[in-house]
Design a protein around this motif. Structure first.
Motif, PDB file in Angstrom:
ATOM      1  N   PHE A 193     -12.646  11.359   5.793  1.00  0.00           N
ATOM      2  CA  PHE A 193     -11.183  11.400   5.843  1.00  0.00           C
ATOM      3  C   PHE A 193     -10.630  10.974   7.208  1.00  0.00           C
ATOM      4  CE2 PHE A 193     -12.001  14.105   2.173  1.00  0.00           C
ATOM      5  CZ  PHE A 193     -10.972  13.796   1.312  1.00  0.00           C
ATOM      6  N   GLN A 194     -11.426  10.265   8.000  1.00  0.00           N
ATOM      7  CA  GLN A 194     -10.878   9.745   9.258  1.00  0.00           C
ATOM      8  C   GLN A 194     -10.058   8.484   9.004  1.00  0.00           C
ATOM      9  OE1 GLN A 194     -13.567  10.359  12.927  1.00  0.00           O
ATOM     10  NE2 GLN A 194     -15.024  10.223  11.248  1.00  0.00           N
ATOM     11  N   SER A 195     -10.239   7.888   7.855  1.00  0.00           N
ATOM     12  CA  SER A 195      -9.457   6.722   7.475  1.00  0.00           C
ATOM     13  C   SER A 195      -9.164   6.825   5.980  1.00  0.00           C
ATOM     14  CB  SER A 195     -10.243   5.446   7.787  1.00  0.00           C
ATOM     15  OG  SER A 195      -9.578   4.318   7.253  1.00  0.00           O
ATOM     16  N   SER A 196      -8.130   6.128   5.538  1.00  0.00           N
ATOM     17  CA  SER A 196      -7.826   6.130   4.109  1.00  0.00           C
ATOM     18  C   SER A 196      -8.085   4.759   3.478  1.00  0.00           C
ATOM     19  CB  SER A 196      -6.376   6.547   3.879  1.00  0.00           C
ATOM     20  OG  SER A 196      -5.519   5.675   4.562  1.00  0.00           O
ATOM     21  N   THR A 197      -8.710   3.889   4.225  1.00  0.00           N
ATOM     22  CA  THR A 197      -9.143   2.606   3.670  1.00  0.00           C
ATOM     23  C   THR A 197     -10.543   2.298   4.185  1.00  0.00           C
ATOM     24  OG1 THR A 197      -8.165   1.383   5.514  1.00  0.00           O
ATOM     25  CG2 THR A 197      -6.807   1.639   3.545  1.00  0.00           C
ATOM     26  N   PHE A 198     -11.277   1.511   3.410  1.00  0.00           N
ATOM     27  CA  PHE A 198     -12.658   1.172   3.752  1.00  0.00           C
ATOM     28  C   PHE A 198     -12.788  -0.342   3.647  1.00  0.00           C
ATOM     29  CE2 PHE A 198     -17.328   1.288   2.397  1.00  0.00           C
ATOM     30  CZ  PHE A 198     -17.799   1.572   3.673  1.00  0.00           C
ATOM     31  N   ALA A 199     -12.976  -0.988   4.791  1.00  0.00           N
ATOM     32  CA  ALA A 199     -12.965  -2.452   4.808  1.00  0.00           C
ATOM     33  C   ALA A 199     -14.034  -3.050   3.895  1.00  0.00           C
ATOM     34  CB  ALA A 199     -13.160  -2.940   6.247  1.00  0.00           C
ATOM     35  N   GLU A 200     -15.140  -2.329   3.741  1.00  0.00           N
ATOM     36  CA  GLU A 200     -16.243  -2.865   2.929  1.00  0.00           C
ATOM     37  C   GLU A 200     -16.143  -2.452   1.461  1.00  0.00           C
ATOM     38  OE1 GLU A 200     -16.571  -1.064   5.693  1.00  0.00           O
ATOM     39  OE2 GLU A 200     -17.899  -2.054   7.126  1.00  0.00           O
ATOM     40  N   ALA A 201     -15.000  -1.902   1.068  1.00  0.00           N
ATOM     41  CA  ALA A 201     -14.861  -1.406  -0.309  1.00  0.00           C
ATOM     42  C   ALA A 201     -15.189  -2.454  -1.375  1.00  0.00           C
ATOM     43  CB  ALA A 201     -13.457  -0.840  -0.525  1.00  0.00           C
ATOM     44  N   PRO A 202     -14.813  -3.713  -1.206  1.00  0.00           N
ATOM     45  CA  PRO A 202     -15.087  -4.666  -2.295  1.00  0.00           C
ATOM     46  C   PRO A 202     -16.548  -4.716  -2.708  1.00  0.00           C
ATOM     47  CG  PRO A 202     -13.534  -5.630  -0.752  1.00  0.00           C
ATOM     48  CD  PRO A 202     -13.994  -4.336  -0.136  1.00  0.00           C
ATOM     49  N   ALA A 203     -17.467  -4.513  -1.769  1.00  0.00           N
ATOM     50  CA  ALA A 203     -18.889  -4.590  -2.117  1.00  0.00           C
ATOM     51  C   ALA A 203     -19.299  -3.486  -3.085  1.00  0.00           C
ATOM     52  CB  ALA A 203     -19.734  -4.499  -0.852  1.00  0.00           C
ATOM     53  N   LEU A 204     -18.538  -2.393  -3.111  1.00  0.00           N
ATOM     54  CA  LEU A 204     -18.883  -1.257  -3.972  1.00  0.00           C
ATOM     55  C   LEU A 204     -18.018  -1.201  -5.226  1.00  0.00           C
ATOM     56  CD1 LEU A 204     -19.118   1.489  -1.182  1.00  0.00           C
ATOM     57  CD2 LEU A 204     -21.017   0.314  -2.311  1.00  0.00           C
ATOM     58  N   SER A 205     -17.170  -2.185  -5.395  1.00  0.00           N
ATOM     59  CA  SER A 205     -16.148  -2.071  -6.445  1.00  0.00           C
ATOM     60  C   SER A 205     -16.718  -2.335  -7.832  1.00  0.00           C
ATOM     61  CB  SER A 205     -15.018  -3.069  -6.169  1.00  0.00           C
ATOM     62  OG  SER A 205     -15.498  -4.389  -6.341  1.00  0.00           O
ATOM     63  N   ASN A 208      -8.143   1.868  -2.414  1.00  0.00           N
ATOM     64  CA  ASN A 208      -8.242   1.275  -1.083  1.00  0.00           C
ATOM     65  C   ASN A 208      -6.934   0.546  -0.737  1.00  0.00           C
ATOM     66  OD1 ASN A 208      -9.945   0.731   1.228  1.00  0.00           O
ATOM     67  ND2 ASN A 208      -9.992  -1.400   0.562  1.00  0.00           N
ATOM     68  N   ALA A 209      -6.364  -0.107  -1.737  1.00  0.00           N
ATOM     69  CA  ALA A 209      -5.131  -0.867  -1.500  1.00  0.00           C
ATOM     70  C   ALA A 209      -3.935   0.047  -1.254  1.00  0.00           C
ATOM     71  CB  ALA A 209      -4.848  -1.771  -2.697  1.00  0.00           C
ATOM     72  N   ILE A 210      -4.007   1.272  -1.737  1.00  0.00           N
ATOM     73  CA  ILE A 210      -2.840   2.159  -1.591  1.00  0.00           C
ATOM     74  C   ILE A 210      -3.134   3.306  -0.616  1.00  0.00           C
ATOM     75  CG2 ILE A 210      -1.930   1.554  -3.853  1.00  0.00           C
ATOM     76  CD1 ILE A 210      -2.928   4.272  -4.895  1.00  0.00           C
ATOM     77  N   ASN A 211      -4.065   3.076   0.289  1.00  0.00           N
ATOM     78  CA  ASN A 211      -4.322   4.035   1.377  1.00  0.00           C
ATOM     79  C   ASN A 211      -4.677   5.424   0.879  1.00  0.00           C
ATOM     80  OD1 ASN A 211      -3.461   2.710   4.153  1.00  0.00           O
ATOM     81  ND2 ASN A 211      -1.988   2.041   2.612  1.00  0.00           N
ATOM     82  N   THR A 212      -5.524   5.476  -0.110  1.00  0.00           N
ATOM     83  CA  THR A 212      -5.931   6.809  -0.567  1.00  0.00           C
ATOM     84  C   THR A 212      -7.418   6.871  -0.880  1.00  0.00           C
ATOM     85  OG1 THR A 212      -5.270   8.671  -1.969  1.00  0.00           O
ATOM     86  CG2 THR A 212      -5.355   6.514  -3.016  1.00  0.00           C
ATOM     87  N   LEU A 213      -8.197   6.023  -0.221  1.00  0.00           N
ATOM     88  CA  LEU A 213      -9.655   6.044  -0.379  1.00  0.00           C
ATOM     89  C   LEU A 213     -10.250   6.748   0.842  1.00  0.00           C
ATOM     90  CD1 LEU A 213     -12.269   5.177  -1.803  1.00  0.00           C
ATOM     91  CD2 LEU A 213     -12.131   3.009  -0.568  1.00  0.00           C
ATOM     92  N   PRO A 214     -10.616   8.026   0.711  1.00  0.00           N
ATOM     93  CA  PRO A 214     -11.123   8.756   1.880  1.00  0.00           C
ATOM     94  C   PRO A 214     -12.384   8.094   2.434  1.00  0.00           C
ATOM     95  CG  PRO A 214     -10.587  10.261   0.097  1.00  0.00           C
ATOM     96  CD  PRO A 214     -10.550   8.883  -0.487  1.00  0.00           C
ATOM     97  N   THR A 215     -12.362   7.876   3.716  1.00  0.00           N
ATOM     98  CA  THR A 215     -13.423   7.109   4.365  1.00  0.00           C
ATOM     99  C   THR A 215     -13.877   7.836   5.620  1.00  0.00           C
ATOM    100  OG1 THR A 215     -12.536   5.037   3.484  1.00  0.00           O
ATOM    101  CG2 THR A 215     -13.924   4.867   5.451  1.00  0.00           C
ATOM    102  N   ARG A 216     -15.191   7.838   5.824  1.00  0.00           N
ATOM    103  CA  ARG A 216     -15.794   8.485   6.999  1.00  0.00           C
ATOM    104  C   ARG A 216     -15.175   9.883   7.220  1.00  0.00           C
ATOM    105  NH1 ARG A 216     -15.553   3.042   8.246  1.00  0.00           N
ATOM    106  NH2 ARG A 216     -17.604   2.108   8.591  1.00  0.00           N
ATOM    107  N   GLY A 220       0.787  -1.227   0.000  1.00  0.00           N
ATOM    108  CA  GLY A 220       0.000   0.000   0.000  1.00  0.00           C
ATOM    109  C   GLY A 220       0.813   1.267   0.000  1.00  0.00           C
ATOM    110  N   ASP A 221       2.080   1.170  -0.311  1.00  0.00           N
ATOM    111  CA  ASP A 221       2.946   2.346  -0.220  1.00  0.00           C
ATOM    112  C   ASP A 221       3.224   2.916  -1.605  1.00  0.00           C
ATOM    113  OD1 ASP A 221       5.190   4.116   0.444  1.00  0.00           O
ATOM    114  OD2 ASP A 221       5.182   3.127   2.375  1.00  0.00           O
ATOM    115  N   GLN A 222       4.448   3.311  -1.855  1.00  0.00           N
ATOM    116  CA  GLN A 222       4.769   4.039  -3.089  1.00  0.00           C
ATOM    117  C   GLN A 222       4.329   3.283  -4.336  1.00  0.00           C
ATOM    118  OE1 GLN A 222       8.630   5.895  -3.536  1.00  0.00           O
ATOM    119  NE2 GLN A 222       9.177   5.118  -1.548  1.00  0.00           N
ATOM    120  N   ILE A 223       3.972   4.059  -5.351  1.00  0.00           N
ATOM    121  CA  ILE A 223       3.664   3.478  -6.650  1.00  0.00           C
ATOM    122  C   ILE A 223       4.987   3.264  -7.378  1.00  0.00           C
ATOM    123  CG2 ILE A 223       2.460   3.822  -8.838  1.00  0.00           C
ATOM    124  CD1 ILE A 223       0.602   3.546  -6.432  1.00  0.00           C
ATOM    125  N   ARG A 224       5.126   2.102  -7.982  1.00  0.00           N
ATOM    126  CA  ARG A 224       6.401   1.754  -8.610  1.00  0.00           C
ATOM    127  C   ARG A 224       6.186   1.184  -9.995  1.00  0.00           C
ATOM    128  NH1 ARG A 224      10.375   1.788  -4.937  1.00  0.00           N
ATOM    129  NH2 ARG A 224       9.721   2.048  -2.784  1.00  0.00           N
TER     130      ARG A 224
END
Lengths: 290, 600
Positions: free
Chosen positions: B261-273, B251-259, A264-268
């Motif tokens: 912007f209190q989190s950058s991942t959303f555990a339930e994201a797959p259901a919306l993918s 979601n995998a790269i910690n840039t999905l704003p959630t609640r 989940g870190d840097q894009i490579r």
């Protein structure tokens, strides 16, 4: 200024190996590229390689900063002075290591660098200067954390003929971290329980033994059209030492339209980016966004 | 009088709906070359025609539909128009693009732009054709969705009419109301409220007058080439899954704003993918007019409501509000379309309110993160301006000023515009782009995320390199939004400015180069900034909410993403210097034949 740099002291003579350790093949890459790649993954500051005068290095990521020892033959302290001085502009601390650590893990780097934070958390007044691992009872000054502000002190030590790290440690505040203390870090305990991060290769036999180990096991995820084409959704576990190898094993190629993130870190997009045991590699379309 | 350049008519139509006055104003060749069309020309028109300091909802505030030299050519993705006005949400310039036959029919009325001013005495449709302008009663269409109003206009006046319309939210002047045609919204900044303030429900156009092309054969050849390239791997993502394919990747790269912007991942994201939706539901695919990419993916909820699914609407109404039920998110998205609400601002404002409820700052106990029914209820209240919707219809910045108690620190906006679905701490080129862009928190005018996602920069540690990369994407966007070309084509251009000059030359007859287009980009970016400066912008507006500077994001890798205020300050200072602005971010202004213009 904050964050940490990574410094690799590549200027050793490799006399017992009989050939340049930096250029030793490592899963399609080189040992130096492996170590610099691990540091690049671990730190937010620059990765600096200090080499001996005229030393030829294998190809490196263009972002790696290369500096020369002004003189050869003064041991690691000379390279340490150059490396810390270079890093000081960008970072408060640095993880410093030698070239010959093929199993160096990012979790180990983080566990060491976290040693600098402990003084603040424990309310100590003076900052720690060196975080020195004591692995299996042995001091590891070439896999340790140094405050970059030590550069003038190291230079002064060299001028007075004190060429050994142990002599430097007499002059500054050193936090020693034993195996047990290091392994209180749950991520390190999971990723490198034997602390193989400090296993070095000094002889051809060492190298052969290290090279004979299988590539690390990693989890690969694909997203978007990379997942839906051909019904390949979900994660798979593969053995791969580099991004390119992981891509190949799931039928992908880092061709400019595909990039990857590790944990989940840097894009490579660099196929030679090293992978480590327990990594999760996410492949995604390069044209993300929109 | 000389002929206008190819691709242009050399004139704008000004319609004052107060009295029905209509006049045509010439657009000098120099202005067209300097500002091209779309967002660029719209900026010039807003500067020239809009009184300084005017309330965006004042009758005298102009709202411009702006076409471009590419509209009406066979170049793929060129059927686009910009809607430009002073935003009631930000108090600054806003320009929003949409793609549809409205662009072609509007330009074929014989105008490069249509500017609406005034306030009609009653609900009004504005019908514009080559023959003239007619104002007709819109009372029967009041309360209808934009789509229903469009359909009613075409039923009454003929199928050849294309109508840009507002929904109930625009009528009620919700500060982030959209206007739309054929379901495609000019979404950001509250342009629907501006039209609503003029008592205009629909602006309908029809026409068949084509502009000249300087070298028709060359344009046809370029169109054929571009169309072929548009089928390649650079657009596969958009074609096969649409922009929602960002969701799981982000979601995998910690840039999905959630609640909020209190989190950058959303555990339930797959259901919306996109991957899940594509596998579990039937999808209707559609394209904009004159487009060979075909990014639109339309899904239906269980109740049968259909929604165009994109990353931004799913992010804003899903993870941002903590809602994981895909049917509820699709319903919410469809409801925004019906009401005419910008999904990003709606989701951001609601998420802020949900956090206020969590913190005990707002007494609306039913409005909780994760509650899809509450989401649907509050959208209706916003659209109708009832209940808590009266407060939230103002957007998160204004609402936070009312609520106080520190709630501005987590109001997710820049300059009043709610933030799109990119976590700035883990995308620090984007952080800079969000902070300094003229429109506010914006992912289309600053595509700096491209730099963060390309692999060349450490995206969690912003530097001067990140700034330069952000400027490059801002420049590209300025030209693409003015030509106008869809940004989903951007990956097919290897030398974009030169290639765009190669498209523009045969249309206009100009001997234009990539270097000139780079200067044009800079001019347009600075012109927007100059407009904002005139309207009261200060350097303090180029900033991010405190949340992003105070809190860090822990990555799975063991690294921590932080964006200290001093780093953001340094990046902004570099941006000012690279753009040729003074230390307070102000452009230098000079008087030229084209009016008061910024100079780098």
């Amino acid at each position: 200024m904050n964050g940490a740099a990574g410094i690799v002291l590549a200027g050793g003579r490799s006399s017992r190996m009989g050939t340049s350790k930096a250029a030793l093949e490592w899963h399609g890459s080189t040992l130096l590229r492996q170590v610099t790649g691990v540091l690049d993954r671990a730190v937010t500051g620059p990765v600096i390689v200090v080499r001996a005068p005229e030393q030829k290095l294998p190809e490196l990521d263009p972002r790696v900063v290369v500096r020369d020892d002004p003189e050869e033959g003064h041991g690691p302290m000379q390279g340490l002075a150059v490396g810390l001085d270079t890093a000081h502009t960008y970072a408060d601390t640095a993880f410093v290591c030698s070239t010959d650590l093929p199993f160096l893990h990012t979790a180990f780097v983080h566990a060491v660098l976290r040693g600098f934070q402990l003084d603040r958390e424990q309310g100590e007044e003076a900052p720690i200067d060196v975080v020195l691992p004591l692995v299996h009872g042995y001091r590891q000054p070439m896999a340790a954390g140094y405050r970059t502000g030590l550069a003038p002190l190291v230079a002064q030590q060299l001028r007075t003929g004190r060429h050994k790290p142990a002599q430097l440690f007499e002059e500054c505040r050193v936090r020693r971290l034993t195996d047990e203390e290091l392994l209180t870090d749950p991520r390190l305990a999971r990723a490198d329980p034997e602390l193989d991060s400090v296993v070095n290769v000094n002889t051809p036999e060492d190298y052969e033994r290290a090279r004979a180990r299988p590539a690390p096991e990693v989890t690969v995820e694909r997203f978007g059209v990379l997942a839906t084409r051909g019904g390949t959704r979900g994660s798979v576990r593969v053995r791969a030492a580099t991004l390119a190898a992981a891509a190949e094993q799931v039928g992908l190629e880092l061709d400019g339209h595909i990039v990857a993130a590790v944990n989940g870190d840097q894009i490579r997009d660099d196929g030679q980016c090293p992978l480590l045991g327990g990594d999760t590699v996410s492949f995604l379309s390069a044209d993300a966004g929109g | 009088m000389t002929s206008p350049p190819g691709g242009y008519f050399g004139q704008a139509l000004l319609v004052d709906v107060s009295e029905g006055d209509v006049r045509r104003v010439p657009l000098p060749d120099g202005v067209l070359r300097e500002y091209l069309g779309g967002a660029g020309l719209g900026t010039w028109l807003s500067t020239e025609l809009g009184p300084a300091g005017i309330d965006p909802l004042d009758p005298a505030a102009p709202l411009s539909f702006v076409f471009s030299p590419l509209v009406g050519t066979p170049l793929t993705t060129s059927a686009k128009f910009a809607v430009v006005a002073k935003s009631p949400l930000t108090g600054l310039l806003t320009d929003a693009l949409a793609s549809s036959h409205f662009a072609i029919s509007g330009k074929f009325t014989g105008h490069d732009a249509i500017v609406i001013t005034g306030r009609a005495a009653g609900p009004t449709h504005v019908l514009i054709s080559e023959e003239g302008v007619e104002l007709v009663d819109a009372t029967p269409e009041l309360g209808l969705s934009a789509t229903a109003a469009e359909e009613a206009v075409r039923e009454k006046y003929g199928r050849r009419w294309r109508a840009a319309s507002i929904g109930v939210a625009g009528e009620r002047q919700v500060r982030y109301a959209t206007m739309s045609h054929d379901g495609r919204h000019a979404g950001r900044g509250g342009l629907g409220a501006v039209l609503g303030a003029k008592n205009v429900k629909c602006v309908a156009v029809q026409g068949s007058r084509r502009s000249e092309l300087a070298d028709r054969a060359a344009v046809l050849a370029a169109a054929k080439d571009l169309r072929n390239r548009s089928f390649g791997p650079a657009t596969a993502k958009y074609r096969e899954l649409g922009t929602l394919s960002n969701l799981l990747a982000f979601n995998a790269i910690n840039t999905l704003p959630t609640r909020n912007f209190q989190s950058s991942t959303f555990a339930e994201a797959p259901a919306l993918s996109a991957e899940d939706l594509a596998e579990s539901r039937s999808v209707a695919r559609s394209t904009c007019a004159s487009c060979s990419i075909g990014c639109e993916h339309i899904y239906a909820s269980k109740s049968g409501k259909k929604a165009r699914v994109e990353y931004e609407n799913v992010f804003a109404l899903g993870p941002m509000c903590g809602v994981s039920d895909p049917d509820q998110v699709l319903e919410a998205s469809a409801r925004c379309d019906e009401l005419g609400l910008d999904t990003i601002s709606a989701g951001g404002t609601i998420a802020w309110a949900m956090e206020c409820v969590d913190r005990g700052l707002l007494d609306v106990p039913w409005l909780r993160f994760g509650d899809g029914a509450a989401l649907l209820r509050v959208l209706d209240e916003i659209g109708e301006r009832t209940g808590i919707g009266k407060l939230l219809a103002q957007g998160s910045r204004s609402a936070a000023e009312v609520v106080g108690q520190g709630s501005s620190a987590f109001a997710p906006h820049v300059k009043g515009l709610e933030m799109p679905g990119y976590e700035p701490r883990t995308m620090q080129s984007m952080a800079l782009g969000l902070a300094v862009n003229a429109r506010g928190a914006d992912h289309n005018r600053s595509g700096a995320y491209e730099a963060d996602l390309a692999g060349g920069l450490d995206r969690v540690h912003g530097t001067d390199e990140h700034v330069r990369a952000a400027i490059e994407t801002e420049d590209r966007a300025a030209v693409m939004d003015s030509l106008i070309l869809c940004k989903f084509l951007r990956g097919v251009f290897t030398e974009p400015f030169e290639e765009w000059a190669g498209l523009l030359g045969p249309i206009t007859g100009w001997d234009i180069t990539g270097t000139e287009l780079r200067e044009t980009a800079q001019r347009i970016v600075l012109a927007k900034r100059a407009f904002n400066l005139r309207e009261g912008w200060t350097a303090a507006d180029d900033w991010l909410p405190e949340r992003f500077l105070d809190d860090s994001v822990e990555l799975d890798s063991g690294r921590t993403a932080t964006l200290p205020a001093e780093r953001l300050r340094a990046m902004i200072d570099t941006y000012y210097a690279e753009r040729g602005l003074d230390q307070h971010g102000r452009p230098q202004l000079v008087q030229t034949d084209s009016g008061t213009e910024p100079t780098p």
